[in-house]
Design a protein around this motif. Structure first.
Motif, PDB file in Angstrom:
ATOM      1  N   GLN A 310      -0.701  -2.616   9.604  1.00 30.27           N
ATOM      2  CA  GLN A 310      -0.605  -3.818   8.784  1.00 30.27           C
ATOM      3  C   GLN A 310      -1.452  -3.625   7.537  1.00 30.27           C
ATOM      4  N   SER A 311      -1.051  -4.306   6.479  1.00 32.45           N
ATOM      5  CA  SER A 311      -1.846  -4.294   5.253  1.00 32.45           C
ATOM      6  C   SER A 311      -2.383  -5.690   5.001  1.00 32.45           C
ATOM      7  N   ALA A 312      -3.535  -5.752   4.349  1.00 32.47           N
ATOM      8  CA  ALA A 312      -4.211  -7.028   4.112  1.00 32.47           C
ATOM      9  C   ALA A 312      -3.407  -7.897   3.145  1.00 32.47           C
ATOM     10  N   VAL A 313      -3.338  -9.189   3.465  1.00 34.07           N
ATOM     11  CA  VAL A 313      -2.687 -10.165   2.596  1.00 34.07           C
ATOM     12  C   VAL A 313      -3.774 -10.980   1.876  1.00 34.07           C
ATOM     13  N   LEU A 314      -3.626 -11.148   0.581  1.00 40.84           N
ATOM     14  CA  LEU A 314      -4.612 -11.895  -0.196  1.00 40.84           C
ATOM     15  C   LEU A 314      -4.790 -13.308   0.354  1.00 40.84           C
ATOM     16  N   ASP A 315      -5.942 -13.905   0.108  1.00 35.48           N
ATOM     17  CA  ASP A 315      -6.245 -15.205   0.713  1.00 35.48           C
ATOM     18  C   ASP A 315      -5.859 -16.394  -0.159  1.00 35.48           C
ATOM     19  N   ASP A 316      -5.235 -16.155  -1.291  1.00 36.95           N
ATOM     20  CA  ASP A 316      -4.725 -17.222  -2.152  1.00 36.95           C
ATOM     21  C   ASP A 316      -3.218 -17.320  -1.938  1.00 36.95           C
ATOM     22  N   ARG A 317      -2.760 -18.396  -1.307  1.00 37.54           N
ATOM     23  CA  ARG A 317      -1.349 -18.512  -0.938  1.00 37.54           C
ATOM     24  C   ARG A 317      -0.421 -18.409  -2.136  1.00 37.54           C
ATOM     25  N   GLN A 318      -0.764 -19.038  -3.236  1.00 36.53           N
ATOM     26  CA  GLN A 318       0.117 -19.023  -4.407  1.00 36.53           C
ATOM     27  C   GLN A 318       0.260 -17.615  -4.976  1.00 36.53           C
ATOM     28  N   VAL A 319      -0.796 -16.846  -4.899  1.00 38.23           N
ATOM     29  CA  VAL A 319      -0.760 -15.476  -5.411  1.00 38.23           C
ATOM     30  C   VAL A 319      -0.124 -14.531  -4.394  1.00 38.23           C
ATOM     31  N   ALA A 320      -0.414 -14.751  -3.114  1.00 33.68           N
ATOM     32  CA  ALA A 320      -0.050 -13.783  -2.080  1.00 33.68           C
ATOM     33  C   ALA A 320       1.415 -13.824  -1.689  1.00 33.68           C
ATOM     34  N   THR A 321       2.093 -14.936  -1.914  1.00 30.98           N
ATOM     35  CA  THR A 321       3.470 -15.068  -1.448  1.00 30.98           C
ATOM     36  C   THR A 321       4.450 -15.096  -2.618  1.00 30.98           C
ATOM     37  N   VAL A 322       5.566 -14.424  -2.428  1.00 33.07           N
ATOM     38  CA  VAL A 322       6.662 -14.436  -3.403  1.00 33.07           C
ATOM     39  C   VAL A 322       7.881 -15.038  -2.731  1.00 33.07           C
ATOM     40  N   ASP A 323       8.310 -16.181  -3.228  1.00 36.28           N
ATOM     41  CA  ASP A 323       9.451 -16.890  -2.663  1.00 36.28           C
ATOM     42  C   ASP A 323      10.737 -16.340  -3.281  1.00 36.28           C
ATOM     43  N   LEU A 324      11.528 -15.680  -2.463  1.00 39.20           N
ATOM     44  CA  LEU A 324      12.765 -15.071  -2.958  1.00 39.20           C
ATOM     45  C   LEU A 324      13.777 -16.113  -3.415  1.00 39.20           C
ATOM     46  N   ARG A 325      13.692 -17.321  -2.893  1.00 36.97           N
ATOM     47  CA  ARG A 325      14.622 -18.379  -3.340  1.00 36.97           C
ATOM     48  C   ARG A 325      14.402 -18.719  -4.810  1.00 36.97           C
ATOM     49  N   THR A 326      13.150 -18.654  -5.243  1.00 39.45           N
ATOM     50  CA  THR A 326      12.858 -18.945  -6.647  1.00 39.45           C
ATOM     51  C   THR A 326      13.450 -17.878  -7.558  1.00 39.45           C
ATOM     52  N   LEU A 327      13.346 -16.626  -7.155  1.00 33.93           N
ATOM     53  CA  LEU A 327      13.886 -15.536  -7.963  1.00 33.93           C
ATOM     54  C   LEU A 327      15.409 -15.592  -8.037  1.00 33.93           C
ATOM     55  N   PRO A 465       1.381  -3.939  -1.469  1.00 31.66           N
ATOM     56  CA  PRO A 465       0.297  -4.381  -0.584  1.00 31.66           C
ATOM     57  C   PRO A 465      -0.447  -5.582  -1.171  1.00 31.66           C
ATOM     58  N   GLY A 466      -0.850  -6.479  -0.269  1.00 31.91           N
ATOM     59  CA  GLY A 466      -1.537  -7.693  -0.679  1.00 31.91           C
ATOM     60  C   GLY A 466      -0.648  -8.916  -0.675  1.00 31.91           C
ATOM     61  N   TYR A 467       0.686  -8.687  -0.600  1.00 30.05           N
ATOM     62  CA  TYR A 467       1.630  -9.781  -0.761  1.00 30.05           C
ATOM     63  C   TYR A 467       2.633  -9.829   0.389  1.00 30.05           C
ATOM     64  N   GLU A 468       3.264 -11.013   0.519  1.00 31.87           N
ATOM     65  CA  GLU A 468       4.333 -11.210   1.495  1.00 31.87           C
ATOM     66  C   GLU A 468       5.538 -11.842   0.820  1.00 31.87           C
ATOM     67  N   LEU A 469       6.724 -11.533   1.345  1.00 28.61           N
ATOM     68  CA  LEU A 469       7.957 -12.165   0.901  1.00 28.61           C
ATOM     69  C   LEU A 469       8.228 -13.381   1.783  1.00 28.61           C
ATOM     70  N   VAL A 470       8.618 -14.485   1.168  1.00 33.43           N
ATOM     71  CA  VAL A 470       8.906 -15.676   1.955  1.00 33.43           C
ATOM     72  C   VAL A 470      10.229 -16.274   1.504  1.00 33.43           C
ATOM     73  N   THR A 471      10.791 -17.021   2.423  1.00 28.92           N
ATOM     74  CA  THR A 471      11.943 -17.853   2.134  1.00 28.92           C
ATOM     75  C   THR A 471      11.743 -19.122   2.954  1.00 28.92           C
ATOM     76  N   GLU A 472      12.786 -19.847   3.222  1.00 27.39           N
ATOM     77  CA  GLU A 472      12.652 -21.114   3.938  1.00 27.39           C
ATOM     78  C   GLU A 472      11.965 -20.946   5.298  1.00 27.39           C
ATOM     79  N   SER A 473      10.791 -21.561   5.472  1.00 26.42           N
ATOM     80  CA  SER A 473      10.051 -21.610   6.747  1.00 26.42           C
ATOM     81  C   SER A 473       9.590 -20.252   7.254  1.00 26.42           C
ATOM     82  N   SER A 474       9.532 -19.248   6.387  1.00 31.61           N
ATOM     83  CA  SER A 474       9.037 -17.949   6.825  1.00 31.61           C
ATOM     84  C   SER A 474       7.578 -18.051   7.248  1.00 31.61           C
ATOM     85  N   PRO A 475       7.184 -17.346   8.311  1.00 33.03           N
ATOM     86  CA  PRO A 475       5.762 -17.302   8.657  1.00 33.03           C
ATOM     87  C   PRO A 475       4.994 -16.526   7.596  1.00 33.03           C
ATOM     88  N   THR A 476       3.781 -16.958   7.316  1.00 33.67           N
ATOM     89  CA  THR A 476       2.941 -16.251   6.364  1.00 33.67           C
ATOM     90  C   THR A 476       1.604 -15.921   7.021  1.00 33.67           C
TER      91      THR A 476
END
Length: 522
Positions: A310-327, A465-476
């Motif tokens: 596993q790689s570390a995920v940043l602790d700022d949710r807005q920075v750490a997650t990329v919502d693919l629905r927005t893109l 590294p540092g980030y996660e991909l999210v969509t509707e209700s994805s676990p983070t």
């Protein structure tokens, strides 16, 4: 009736966190005798999300005596390459079949089946569980994964051993298909209050164990309570493995899964040691079953390994997650809790740090979706299959890499490729037709496997590294750890062998099955 529905819902929610529920026929298992007489039995302990750095730190701290003992008496390889996506069901399928996803056909923890026109979930967190057909999650995880989605044309290690007259055991393993018929019984409350059948007929190894629903040791129910995740825990796996040893019923190969470190890393981050220490305590239970640890390594071949890192995920949710629905908001995107209709252009299946993006509208070119994704600089690799080649690019990058199997360029694993474009996109260097991989180990074969793992028009995307991909209700896992991608931080795991001086032909999980078959036949 309302209370029963609520109770049933809570039970399904709990079971969905286990991935699978089953109860095997104990009588046919417990009377089996070991056939591992001509060579030492192989015991594989698979510790979820075990990583080299925290393992070494725990050893230096002196808090993992069992692992320290095995390392002192064996061969340790810190960089075994996992499969892709680096998610448990795909990795387990690779481990058991010796193939990547293009052959075993299990694309990830979450994916979309065009044949069935629905999303496939094997269990991906409580938020998604609340929105989807929960009983179907259990059907997919218990039955469909092993008997429909896992390619029937590819044999598992359990099937090959059975064909050679040798027995094997699966203890808390997600992928268990074999030659012996078992009846998996759904708990009565669940069967009576949902659409689930009362039982499934499945095939597995001679000895099949799965949490509270399929224990080998009749006394192991103490480790299979609700508060212990119904037995999906290290101690349950350890006691069922120890039972085979003490009862002298150990088969030629036993694969035991220790799940808890994964949850600890997701929650506390990649530096935490508690998960490894708990795994070591369970490992001690198994070693102690021999009376002494010296006897344990004398009488068996031991394999202790991770599945993915596993790689570390940043602790700022807005920075750490990329919502693919927005893109991809210019397209009509399928909703999680609704059937995929003809009007939906895009279906997104996020697997933490990678995702499949399905383009169901033939009028939408894959290249258009790729361009939209390239607007996000955090995206690591973006790939499509053009029918002949895999084409790779990245976020905020107009360069491309195109490749296919066969050709003049050879990698360190003996695989040959035809490559054009810019190989540095995948951190590849080529000198005199020799391919050298960088931060994406075995990237060409692993990505090719995902690109050809199932039907459909889709884009594969990973994130830095540092980030996660999210969509509707994805676990983070903000502030914790996550995996899924091709990056070495998600992909390299430790591999420890005790009791034989041989090793797999390459340090890749895909080559472990063939090596175990050789060890068993020594």
């Amino acid at each position: 009736m309302k209370g029963n529905r609520k109770h049933s819902f809570l039970l399904v929610l709990g079971l969905s966190l286990l991935i699978v529920s089953c109860k095997a026929n104990h009588r046919e298992e417990l009377h089996l005798q070991s056939t591992a007489t001509s060579s030492k039995p192989v015991i594989m302990i698979l510790i979820d999300s075990l990583m080299d750095k925290p393992l070494r730190e725990a050893i230096q701290k002196g808090s993992v005596p069992a692992l320290q003992y095995l390392m002192a008496h064996g061969h340790y390889y810190p960089q075994m390459v996992s499969s892709f996506p680096t998610m448990s069901v795909t990795i387990d399928s690779t481990l058991l079949t010796g193939t990547y996803a293009d052959q075993h056909h299990v694309p990830g923890l979450v994916w979309y089946s065009g044949k069935e026109n629905r999303m496939i979930f094997y269990g991906n967190g409580p938020k998604e569980t609340l929105k989807i057909d929960q009983p179907q999650v259990l059907v997919d995880a218990v039955y469909q994964l092993n008997h429909v989605q896992l390619n029937k044309q590819i044999k598992t290690i359990h099937e090959e051993l059975a064909e050679k007259g040798k027995q094997s055991a699966s203890i808390n393993g997600l992928v268990f298909r074999g030659k012996t018929e078992h009846t998996l019984k759904v708990p009565p409350l669940l069967a009576n209050t949902t659409s689930l059948p009362q039982q499934w007929k499945v095939t597995g190894p001679a000895m099949l164990s799965y949490a509270a629903f399929a224990q080998l040791d009749p006394a192991n129910s103490k480790n299979a309570q609700l508060w212990d995740k119904y037995g999906m825990n290290n101690l349950f796996s350890a006691h069922d493995t120890a039972f085979l040893i003490t009862q002298k019923k150990l088969p030629s190969v036993t694969i035991a899964y220790f799940p808890e470190n994964d949850m600890a890393v997701h929650k506390k981050g990649v530096s935490q040691l508690k998960g490894i220490e708990k795994a070591d305590q369970a490992l001690q239970v198994v070693l102690n079953a021999y009376g002494s640890w010296d006897q344990a390594i004398k009488k068996a071949v031991w394999i202790v390994m991770g599945d993915s890192a596993q790689s570390a995920v940043l602790d700022d949710r807005q920075v750490a997650t990329v919502d693919l629905r927005t893109l991809l908001n210019r397209y009509r995107i399928a909703r999680l809790n609704q059937p995929v209709g003809t009007n939906e252009q895009i279906v997104i299946s996020a697997n933490e740090r990678m995702a499949y993006i399905y383009v169901n509208d033939d009028k939408v070119p894959l290249s258009d979706v790729v361009k939209r994704l390239q607007n996000e600089g955090k995206l690591d690799l973006i790939a499509i299959n053009d029918g002949k080649n895999v084409q790779v690019t990245a976020g905020k990058n107009n360069r491309t890499l195109t490749y296919r199997p066969g050709g003049e360029d050879k990698d360190e694993y003996g695989q040959t490729w035809t490559i054009s474009g810019d190989p540095s996109l995948a951190d590849i260097t080529i000198t005199n037709h020799r391919i050298k991989y960088g931060k994406y180990p075995d990237v060409l074969a692993r990505l090719y496997g995902a690109m050809h793992s199932h039907e459909g028009r889709y884009v594969v995307v990973t994130i830095q590294p540092g980030y996660e991909l999210v969509t509707e209700s994805s676990p983070t896992h903000v502030g914790g750890g996550a995996h899924g991608s091709l990056h070495e931080l998600d992909s390299l795991v430790p591999f420890l062998i005790v009791g034989t001086d041989t090793r797999p032909k390459t340090m890749r999980i895909v080559d472990v099955k063939d090596w175990i078959m050789q060890v068993v036949n020594e």
